[in-house]
Design a protein around this motif. Sequence first.
Motif, PDB file in Angstrom:
ATOM      1  N   TYR A 104     -63.241  60.753 154.552  1.00  0.00           N
ATOM      2  CA  TYR A 104     -63.161  61.447 155.838  1.00  0.00           C
ATOM      3  C   TYR A 104     -62.725  60.409 156.856  1.00  0.00           C
ATOM      4  N   GLY A 105     -61.451  60.485 157.264  1.00  0.00           N
ATOM      5  CA  GLY A 105     -60.866  59.415 158.059  1.00  0.00           C
ATOM      6  C   GLY A 105     -60.326  59.858 159.395  1.00  0.00           C
ATOM      7  N   ARG A 124     -66.482  57.347 152.922  1.00  0.00           N
ATOM      8  CA  ARG A 124     -65.971  57.658 151.586  1.00  0.00           C
ATOM      9  C   ARG A 124     -67.139  58.150 150.730  1.00  0.00           C
ATOM     10  N   ALA A 139     -63.474  52.250 162.008  1.00  0.00           N
ATOM     11  CA  ALA A 139     -62.169  52.721 162.447  1.00  0.00           C
ATOM     12  C   ALA A 139     -61.787  52.011 163.740  1.00  0.00           C
ATOM     13  N   ASP A 179     -56.425  61.545 160.105  1.00  0.00           N
ATOM     14  CA  ASP A 179     -56.191  61.866 161.506  1.00  0.00           C
ATOM     15  C   ASP A 179     -54.688  61.811 161.790  1.00  0.00           C
ATOM     16  N   TYR A 209     -58.935  48.980 155.640  1.00  0.00           N
ATOM     17  CA  TYR A 209     -58.705  50.419 155.506  1.00  0.00           C
ATOM     18  C   TYR A 209     -58.062  50.771 154.166  1.00  0.00           C
ATOM     19  N   SER A 240     -66.616  55.549 162.833  1.00  0.00           N
ATOM     20  CA  SER A 240     -66.836  55.204 161.429  1.00  0.00           C
ATOM     21  C   SER A 240     -65.954  56.070 160.536  1.00  0.00           C
ATOM     22  N   LEU A 241     -65.556  55.504 159.419  1.00  0.00           N
ATOM     23  CA  LEU A 241     -64.883  56.239 158.354  1.00  0.00           C
ATOM     24  C   LEU A 241     -65.833  56.298 157.162  1.00  0.00           C
ATOM     25  N   THR A 295     -69.267  60.472 162.881  1.00  0.00           N
ATOM     26  CA  THR A 295     -68.334  59.357 163.009  1.00  0.00           C
ATOM     27  C   THR A 295     -68.565  58.584 164.304  1.00  0.00           C
TER      28      THR A 295
END
Length: 290
Positions: free
Chosen positions: A182-183, A172, A162, A209, A196, A169-170, A79
């Motif tokens: 994965y956020g 999917r 993000a 998060d 988002y 980074s986020l 990330t």
Amino acid sequence: MQVTNGMEIMFWGTRGSMAAPYPDRMRYGGNTSCVSAKWRGGLVVFDGGTGICELGNRLLNPLPGEELCPGKELHIFITHLHLDHIMGLPFFTLLFQQNWKIHFYGESRAGAGFRNELLQISQAPYWPISFEQAAADIIWHEISPGDCIPLPEGAKMQVTAADHPNGSSLFRLEADSSSVVYGLDGSLTDRIRGSYEPFVSGCDLLIFDGMYTDPEYSKVKDFGHSTWQQGVTVKQTCHVGVLCISHHDWARTDAQLDEIQTEMEQIEPNAVFAREGMKICLGKEGTGIV
């Protein structure tokens, strides 16, 4: 539970900012962020916190009947390069094993290229052994928000930005008719809300998060993290299947996390706090948590 059609998500590290190797924090785990996702065609790893050390050990020495990686090839998505998300990489034993192929994906944010930026932690004066001495075949991939990266067996990884200090980074992942976002490491601010919410919409599992609570947030709003209450709102607004709160504050004890999780479950029953060693199975039969 075995995955016959879907993904198997495993949590190897659930803490944020730093590891928490304390007796009163072991049920939820003491390692920093690392999550794996397996499907019938491949293995993806999100982040390289201290949790990746045990993942490496298990890949080399699986439990009886366990198959974590369908082949000797895996894809690691980073990330961002804050230390809690990469500090396990110098101890990731697969880097020093022949016949393994390891793909690293990340975004350059300091202008030197993702590969060069990550290599800094594995050279003097920070560490005596460089990734460049690795026996494994390492392939480096630069990524950017908006990318859609093809993976084995028709799987794909989407990337968005993000809101986090120094950037993050986020991700999917869509594979075997299942989807996981994965956020971690991002504030749910108005600046990114427009991108988002469509990004997470309809996913089977959202790893969110939730480092803080709403009452705490005014003091930490510039830290680049969110609250579990915000995660519940996103789950309900964006029609997410299961919400999983992770990146736990390293200072929170198991008893404190128990209290917060109980409060969350009263509002949203399809939500859970991540625990180190937890497995979430996604598939046509529904979602199972072990």
